[in-house]
Write a protein that holds these residues in place. Structure first.
Motif, PDB file in Angstrom:
ATOM      1  N   LYS A  93      10.028   2.569 -12.827  1.00 40.73           N
ATOM      2  CA  LYS A  93      10.183   2.143 -11.380  1.00 40.73           C
ATOM      3  C   LYS A  93       8.879   2.949 -10.444  1.00 40.73           C
ATOM      4  O   LYS A  93       7.769   2.034  -9.709  1.00 40.73           O
ATOM      5  CB  LYS A  93      11.557   1.612 -10.855  1.00 40.73           C
ATOM      6  N   VAL A  94       8.736   4.021 -10.969  1.00 45.62           N
ATOM      7  CA  VAL A  94       7.701   4.682  -9.716  1.00 45.62           C
ATOM      8  C   VAL A  94       6.352   3.766 -10.296  1.00 45.62           C
ATOM      9  O   VAL A  94       5.168   4.051  -9.700  1.00 45.62           O
ATOM     10  CB  VAL A  94       8.042   6.641 -10.134  1.00 45.62           C
ATOM     11  N   ILE A  95       6.035   4.531 -11.789  1.00 49.90           N
ATOM     12  CA  ILE A  95       4.832   4.409 -12.026  1.00 49.90           C
ATOM     13  C   ILE A  95       4.529   2.162 -11.747  1.00 49.90           C
ATOM     14  O   ILE A  95       3.896   2.017 -11.099  1.00 49.90           O
ATOM     15  CB  ILE A  95       5.004   4.351 -13.945  1.00 49.90           C
ATOM     16  N   ALA A  97       5.822   1.463  -8.930  1.00 56.01           N
ATOM     17  CA  ALA A  97       5.531   1.037  -7.469  1.00 56.01           C
ATOM     18  C   ALA A  97       3.818   1.431  -7.717  1.00 56.01           C
ATOM     19  O   ALA A  97       2.644   1.635  -6.397  1.00 56.01           O
ATOM     20  CB  ALA A  97       5.937   2.122  -6.450  1.00 56.01           C
ATOM     21  N   MET A  98       3.400   2.748  -7.865  1.00 62.19           N
ATOM     22  CA  MET A  98       2.315   3.296  -8.112  1.00 62.19           C
ATOM     23  C   MET A  98       0.716   2.493  -8.261  1.00 62.19           C
ATOM     24  O   MET A  98       0.083   3.535  -7.597  1.00 62.19           O
ATOM     25  CB  MET A  98       2.533   4.959  -8.303  1.00 62.19           C
ATOM     26  N   ASP A 100      -0.295   0.296  -7.138  1.00 63.55           N
ATOM     27  CA  ASP A 100      -0.790  -0.098  -6.564  1.00 63.55           C
ATOM     28  C   ASP A 100      -1.290   1.184  -5.105  1.00 63.55           C
ATOM     29  O   ASP A 100      -1.995   0.322  -4.357  1.00 63.55           O
ATOM     30  CB  ASP A 100      -0.149  -0.919  -5.975  1.00 63.55           C
ATOM     31  N   LEU A 101      -1.488   1.914  -5.613  1.00 67.07           N
ATOM     32  CA  LEU A 101      -1.535   3.080  -5.171  1.00 67.07           C
ATOM     33  C   LEU A 101      -3.501   3.208  -4.584  1.00 67.07           C
ATOM     34  O   LEU A 101      -3.595   3.282  -3.829  1.00 67.07           O
ATOM     35  CB  LEU A 101      -1.377   4.550  -5.663  1.00 67.07           C
TER      36      LEU A 101
END
Lengths: 272, 290
Positions: A93-95, A97-98, A100-101
């Protein structure tokens, strides 16, 4: 002019009118003004500006690095989309979301961060330096910056399509004796290609025009690491508005021709 | 691997999960790429910003030029985002609720700013409103300054963020169709009642999602704003431009400190995006159940 789906719903004239007026005022008329300004030049003058060696070098660099970055994203982006859709693992989930960084991070911040990392004395750049090559202040650095800012495009276009492919199809193919590569070639590639091309085109178009993240890492040497948008900036700083306009027009026209070609390829794939 | 003793179900299983090795390799690649390519840039920004200690860090952020840059960035966001929200709702409304000739051209035109270089977005306003531009002499006579002043910065920001809200709303509103609005009308609601009580609740989360993306871009826009700003320190500098000035003056610690501020704003935006996205998915799932 109009054939409404639903005559009961009001607001067609109002919303279409407002949309057209706003779009014209903000986007269309200003863009048209650029073409009008360029029309002050004769064709020979225009041609002389856009075929100047410095402009051609920048043209080649901008389109070349944007193309390579879009290809790199095409490969890595597809792999990332695959990993995020098909596997569950800690940190997914972290990857996700990130990814879109690069869209959320101001490009100037991305630019100075990548420069600090890949400069000859940077955290990563020093290893390259030991091996005898430079990343920052070369076309490789430009490609790297473009790969960073356009990373989300391919992932985000391929991801939903990949998630929608029923796994039964692949399982059936495997049960019928297809090798993994055959499953990839005959099932996944045809299903993913239109979305992949959309992501590729978006990444490419963004890469050609990108300015903020590139200028810090590029080094900005004429003929070597000077991108087209920077050249427009340089001409503007010298009050050479006509030169800047001519390059701008050329850039828009070349981008649109390339996007049109990608669009045509896409249509042929979708309707064989 | 493909011995004939393997049952069909285990073949299917292998196809679903991939062989353990390739699965592990790919997940490992995902993690490695994430760490090197996305995490390291964040870490270096923060570590460089804090290099000289917390005191220097806050000095760089609270210095008057940085604060006025922050103020200008906020003004540009506060003006450009609502305008593009109204445009986005209006564009999505006419594209998704009616069919008319030239609709696909209109959709292409809405997306146009995405394929125009930000530098060109700035250039076109200089050509329109600059001293040598089409309206330059008239503006000068009336003592109105657009380029190298706040209006130019806002216009350039609007240009590059035009498509964001419309782009999120068009597919969402097309998916939802027109039935609920028609029902509202048949039950006697007038146009505005229908819009506020039926449409807005339906598109709320898509709208928030579009606003989040639009805000991110408006706050971080560099190229377009750089062309029209004139780089007057403390007057026409936005936060990203302030980072550039500090960086070019070799004041790297201050540049990275201000960059850290922008980074925190970006991470906050990512959180908001994640949240609105999960709400949209939940709505979709509950709509699918009905």
């Amino acid at each position: 002019m109009s054939r409404r789906i639903s005559p009961v719903i009001p607001g067609f004239g109002l919303t279409l009118g407002y949309t057209l007026v706003y779009l014209s005022l903000i986007v269309l008329i200003p863009l048209a003004a650029m073409f009008v300004h360029a029309a002050q030049l004769t064709w020979d003058q225009f041609w002389a500006i856009i075929t100047a060696p410095r402009v051609l070098a920048a043209l080649q660099l901008s389109f070349g690095t944007a193309f390579v970055a879009a290809i790199i994203n095409g490969v890595i982006g597809t792999v990332l989309a695959w990993v995020l859709v098909r596997y569950t693992f800690p940190g997914r989930k972290v990857i996700d979301a990130m990814i879109d960084l690069p869209f959320a991070l101001p490009t100037a911040v991305a630019g100075i961060a990548l420069t600090a990392l890949y400069a000859p004395n940077g955290w990563i750049g020093q290893f390259a330096n030991d091996l005898g090559f430079k990343i920052a202040y070369t076309p490789m650095g430009i490609t790297l910056a473009l790969t960073f800012v356009t990373l989300p495009f391919v992932v985000r276009t391929v991801q939903p399509v990949l998630a929608d492919i029923p796994r039964e199809i692949e399982e059936a193919a495997a049960c019928l004796g297809a090798k993994p590569l055959q499953v990839f070639r005959y099932i996944l590639v045809p299903a993913l290609l239109p979305a992949w091309l959309t992501g590729f085109a978006l990444a490419f178009a963004r890469g050609v025009g990108e300015y903020g993240s590139v200028i810090f890492i590029a080094g900005n040497m004429p003929f070597k690491t000077e991108i087209l948008p920077l050249l427009i900036m340089v001409k503007l700083d010298q009050y050479d508005y006509t030169g800047a306009t001519a390059i701008g027009v050329m850039m828009l026209v070349v981008s649109f021709i390339l996007l049109l070609i990608i669009n045509l390829i896409q249509r042929r794939i979708e309707k064989p | 691997m493909s011995s004939s003793t393997q049952s069909a179900s285990s073949v299917a299983n292998a196809a679903r999960r991939g062989s353990p090795l390739s699965r592990r390799l790919l997940i490992g690649f995902g993690w490695l790429f994430f760490t090197l390519f996305l995490l390291l840039p964040l870490l270096i920004v923060v570590s460089q910003g804090l290099k000289m200690g917390v005191g220097t860090f806050f000095d760089a952020i609270l210095e008057p030029d940085a604060l006025s840059a922050l103020k200008l960035t906020i003004i540009a966001v506060v003006i450009s985002v609502p305008l593009n929200v109204v445009f986005g709702v209006s564009a999505a409304w006419c594209v998704s609720k009616y069919s008319f000739r030239g609709k696909s051209i209109l959709v292409t035109l809405i997306d146009l700013p995405f394929s125009v270089s930000p530098v060109i977005a700035g250039l076109v306003y200089v050509l329109m409103f600059g001293a040598q531009g089409f309206f330059g002499p008239w503006l000068q006579d009336h003592d109105i300054q657009i380029v190298f002043a706040l209006p130019g910065i806002v216009l350039a920001t609007i240009f590059v963020t035009v498509p964001f809200v419309a782009r999120e709303l068009i597919p969402l509103m097309q998916e939802q169709g027109t039935q609920e609005e028609e029902a509202a009308r048949l039950l006697g609601a007038n146009g505005w009642q229908m819009f506020w009580h039926v449409t807005v609740p339906n598109i709320k989360w898509g709208l928030i999602y579009g606003v989040v993306l639009c805000t991110a871009r408006a706050m971080g826009e560099f190229g377009a704003v750089s062309v029209v700003s004139g780089h007057i320190r403390g007057v026409t500098n936005t936060l990203p431009l302030h980072v550039e000035i500090l960086y070019n003056e070799y004041n790297h610690v201050a540049a990275f400190a201000v960059a850290t501020l922008l980074l925190i704003m970006a991470l906050f935006i990512l959180l908001l995006k994640q949240w609105s996205e999960s709400r949209i998915n939940r709505l979709r799932a509950s709509a699918a159940e009905e």
